[in-house]
Design a protein around this motif. Sequence first.
Motif: not given
Length: 379
Positions: A288, A292, A372
């Motif tokens: 991540l 994101d 996500v």
Amino acid sequence: MNEKASLRARAEIDLAALRANVRELRARAGGAQLMAVVKSDAYGHGAVPCARAALEAGATWLGTATPQEALALRAAGLGGRVMCWLWTPGGPWREAVEADIDVSVSGLWALREVVAAAAEAGRTARIHLKADTGLGRNGCQPADWPELVSEARAAEASGAVRVTGLWSHFACADEPGHPSIAAQLTVFRDMVAYAEKAGVEPEVRHIANSPATLTLPESHFDLVRTGIAMYGISPSPEIGTPADFGLRPVMTLAASVALVKQVPAGHGISYGHHYTTPAETTLALVPLGYADGIPRHASGRGPVLVAGRVRTVAGRVAMDQFVVDLEGDRTEPGAEAVLFGPGDRGEPTAEDWAVAADTIAYEIVTRIGTRVPRVHVGE
């Protein structure tokens, strides 16, 4: 491999928690109706599922910032009352009127555009007149209020509009006792009284946001607008945690560890080598990054639960990934790394990330990007 491990990352959204939060907020609102604010994709939680859950729990209104957000709710089949408030000239007024959306009017230009749209649609528009009682953002200044009310009443007399609401927004409701709160309430009452004396008969008068719903019962009037509190985040951490207000965080953000490896002492980690390993250690790669919505500003500070302990981001957060120093502990690729959640398992919370990034938890959840997937549970 289980479904969780097969995802690079996920934001798990607990709709049962959201419904419980709405019920708690309704109880705190007394006899006032509750508007569930689902702007910005429900603060990053998924607008349509969250709107449905909120209505199931007793919300009677849905609120959005932009007309496009409101129209998307209608396109998804959501009925009931929907209000949107952030308009610019040339906006989709006619589409909103035809979709039975209540629209906010802060100035004469907006009133004139909605009157024209109502004529095109051949139906009466529902409008809320917004008063600037001291926030200094959107809304009509007290000095301009008589002219706006007069023209709105004339539009009502012609059948073009129906003034269904009078409303405003607090500047400092998250700071109980701030002198602006009482001042704004006084101005709001005066502006409402003026409009009603001029013949406006609103269905709802509303000024209370999440912090005012929780701490200012005198501000509840006919309707409260709850945004961040509905998602289980305290709007004012200085005066209470979510649990203090009977709320539970709705979003859990987690990822699957992408790589685990041993590195020697003195090994630089991520761009700029702002972190070097103090000893031989184990690193875990978390897939991540700031693309994101993970704040780059939290580099070296952001907390993550991985391999049974809360660790800190090692070095800079990159666009797609960051590294955690496990300090010799072991885990496996596919293991879960939890960035934030309710805190039940010892994981960090969105508020912990807000502290690490020197921001507010609203921004932490809202900025989680579209890469996500939202996984809604508790439906």
